[in-house]
Design a protein around this motif. Sequence first.
Motif, PDB file in Angstrom:
ATOM      1  N   PHE A  66       0.947  -1.129   0.059  1.00  0.00           N
ATOM      2  CA  PHE A  66       0.126  -0.027  -0.125  1.00  0.00           C
ATOM      3  C   PHE A  66       0.828   1.247  -0.122  1.00  0.00           C
ATOM      4  O   PHE A  66       1.990   1.283   0.223  1.00  0.00           O
ATOM      5  N   VAL A  67       0.255   2.477  -0.498  1.00  0.00           N
ATOM      6  CA  VAL A  67       0.775   3.585  -0.206  1.00  0.00           C
ATOM      7  C   VAL A  67      -0.139   4.428   0.620  1.00  0.00           C
ATOM      8  O   VAL A  67      -1.229   4.480   0.532  1.00  0.00           O
ATOM      9  N   TRP A  68       0.580   5.029   1.583  1.00  0.00           N
ATOM     10  CA  TRP A  68      -0.342   5.992   2.670  1.00  0.00           C
ATOM     11  C   TRP A  68       0.266   7.442   2.572  1.00  0.00           C
ATOM     12  O   TRP A  68       1.605   7.547   2.718  1.00  0.00           O
ATOM     13  N   VAL A  69      -0.534   8.258   2.431  1.00  0.00           N
ATOM     14  CA  VAL A  69      -0.179   9.918   2.611  1.00  0.00           C
ATOM     15  C   VAL A  69      -0.908  10.420   3.615  1.00  0.00           C
ATOM     16  O   VAL A  69      -2.140  10.197   3.877  1.00  0.00           O
ATOM     17  N   ARG A  70      -0.191  10.869   4.693  1.00  0.00           N
ATOM     18  CA  ARG A  70      -0.889  11.703   5.717  1.00  0.00           C
ATOM     19  C   ARG A  70      -0.348  13.094   5.956  1.00  0.00           C
ATOM     20  O   ARG A  70       1.119  13.507   5.846  1.00  0.00           O
ATOM     21  N   ARG A  71      -1.352  13.851   6.202  1.00  0.00           N
ATOM     22  CA  ARG A  71      -1.040  15.110   6.368  1.00  0.00           C
ATOM     23  C   ARG A  71      -1.526  15.602   7.900  1.00  0.00           C
ATOM     24  O   ARG A  71      -2.737  15.397   8.224  1.00  0.00           O
ATOM     25  N   SER A  72      -0.594  16.316   8.624  1.00  0.00           N
ATOM     26  CA  SER A  72      -1.065  16.386  10.204  1.00  0.00           C
ATOM     27  C   SER A  72      -1.293  17.948  10.089  1.00  0.00           C
ATOM     28  O   SER A  72      -0.767  18.995   9.507  1.00  0.00           O
ATOM     29  N   PHE A  73      -2.457  18.372  11.055  1.00  0.00           N
ATOM     30  CA  PHE A  73      -2.883  19.799  11.022  1.00  0.00           C
ATOM     31  C   PHE A  73      -2.649  20.303  12.457  1.00  0.00           C
ATOM     32  O   PHE A  73      -2.906  19.631  13.342  1.00  0.00           O
TER      33      PHE A  73
END
Length: 73
Positions: A66-73
């Motif tokens: 899998f490919v996982w993209v995460r953006r934290s705010f």
Amino acid sequence: ETVNATIGYQYFDGFTAAKGGTTRNAHLVEGALSWTPVTNFNVRLEGNFGQAKSIAGAKTNVASGFVWVRRSF
């Protein structure tokens, strides 16, 4: 500093598979690559490969990833 990599290996011997058949041995290899190009943003690529061999000699191969993209705010 922005790239991390991991690799793992497991070997199993003499266990019973989920479908009720006794498995003589199995191998599992997993690798992951994680990249953080900017603060609070991460991209992770992960892959797995497993092989089980039954007492009768039948081999079962399983692969996933899998490919996982995460953006934290």
